[in-house]
Design a protein around this motif. Sequence first.
Motif, mmCIF file in Angstrom:
data_model
loop_
_atom_site.group_PDB
_atom_site.id
_atom_site.type_symbol
_atom_site.label_atom_id
_atom_site.label_comp_id
_atom_site.label_asym_id
_atom_site.label_seq_id
_atom_site.Cartn_x
_atom_site.Cartn_y
_atom_site.Cartn_z
ATOM 1 N N HIS B 262 0.821 -1.214 0.000
ATOM 2 C CA HIS B 262 0.000 0.000 0.000
ATOM 3 C C HIS B 262 0.851 1.258 0.000
ATOM 4 O O HIS B 262 0.549 2.219 -0.689
ATOM 5 N N THR B 263 1.930 1.231 0.775
ATOM 6 C CA THR B 263 2.831 2.385 0.807
ATOM 7 C C THR B 263 3.485 2.576 -0.559
ATOM 8 O O THR B 263 3.590 3.695 -1.060
ATOM 9 N N LYS B 266 1.682 4.566 -3.136
ATOM 10 C CA LYS B 266 1.511 6.003 -2.900
ATOM 11 C C LYS B 266 2.736 6.791 -3.347
ATOM 12 O O LYS B 266 2.702 8.014 -3.405
#
Lengths: 255, 307
Positions: B262-263, B266
């Motif tokens: 998820h990081t 981004k």
Amino acid sequence: MIARIALVCALMLAAPAAQAERLVVSLSNARVAVTSNFVGENLVLFGTVQPDPGRDLLGAYDLVVTVTGPRETLRTRRKGRVLGIFVNVDSREFVRVPSYLAILTDRPVGEIAALAILRRLQVGMDNFILTQRVGADFADTVSDDPFRTAFVRLKRQQNLYSQSDKAVTFLTPTVFRASVPVPANAPTGLYGVDVKLFANGAMTARTTTTFAVTKAGVEQYVAEAAQDNGLLYGLATMSMALAIGWLASVAFRRD
Amino acid sequence: MQVYLPIADLPVNIFLVLGMGLAVGFISGMFGIGGGFLMTPLLIFIGIPPAVSVASVASHIAASSFTGALTYWRRRAIDVSLALMLLSAGIIGTATGVWLFTMLRALDQLDLVIGVSYVTLLTVVGGLMINESVRAELRARRGMPATLRRPGSHNWVHGLPLKMRFKRSKIYVSAIPVWGIGFIIGFVGAIMGIGGGFLLVPMLIYFLRVPTATVIGTSMVLTLITMASATVMHAVTNHLVDAILALVLMAGGVVGAQFGVHTGHKIRPERLRLMLGLLVFAVGVRFAYELVVTPDDLYSLRHVSSE
């Protein structure tokens, strides 16, 4: 008749005339179970001396306990700088040496007996025979040989080799206790305990006992499965990996 | 809390190992790499025997990459046909690597070869990645498109015959470099005991121009298959896979990988590549330091046999 006299004479000669003392020892535990929360343990060795009637008992005895673990062969390697980087340049193989060695005494080894006797009986770290393969020969070297010193030092750092002159305590002049440290990384297998009694600088009695370090419970189950059913164990570990991977991706699903 | 490891034969702090699993899992999810080149040295550092470390890390990486691959699968970010093509050559590479591994061990210089190949590979790959991503970053600053995918910008790789179309990645390339890359990854993985994700990702990007969107997911599938089979192979041949150690590492690793994925989404791809480049380079320098600086202890023990 002559034969019978000869036999009696032989028996008298063989009788423990020189060995007046008797030594009786017992370990607190004959089996050390390595379970999942095993972090090391101290075994206690209790013993009594049945003394020679003629001896003045006060401070008469010294005790040396030598504990050896299962034998193993190790290579001690030395690094050196070659073309600017450090590589192993020399090595020496230590053949069938104890994986674990503890020498426990009631006072410094040097005070117990003369050096010649200590050497002959292999008492103390410096006098214990650690066989090295030197070329085609097998021999122990002098105790200050650099490879031997390094080997003992590295083993001491791993807590597998130790020597303590305070580990044996005489509770009375004839009753003693010794504490045997079994570190967490002690190899599994049969350990030999060799107990030597000294009086006036000479060995007067000797006895041996053993204890076993074995894996128990889950530890034993996993270790045996890995050794005996490699394929099944591998497939099970792989399935566990996939199951955990899948579980995490389901649990953390956000889309 | 101490837990005794049945195969490594020593107790470890369970929270320390769990933390290591989390941290490496996070990095592996973020960059789409297995993380073996980080985890194996870490385990050796806390005292686990190197052979047990390498064998157990394989199963940990299998778990991490499976959870990562599932996430990428849902995002339709995996090129299955590309992964299978890479794998077919990777198997041959692994076999060749295992053969060379055995030969080097007979010559008693395996440690040195592994050390030098770690340094060379990590510093060169790390350096190239830093260089490329800094350039991309600078181009972006000047207002130019940051991506390398410009129409007509074909390199020599695209001139090779046996062309194949990989739909998911939207590339049309020759099968020869795909096989070549697969072979190198398999070979290096067998010699160095790593999954090779940190090598695969940049190679796919630079040589095949695989878009960043599918490169990580595809790399994860390849890592998953190689590491899962490595686990079984290690268990059959050396009996050195520590299931308890693997379980603790996995538990931390899969959770870390989720957050990592998820990081990673981004962060801009160029910046992600720069970060990975710096990490790889730093580990390479660390290995170089170890080879050059006088060690604390010139002597070391190696186990030969037990009875």
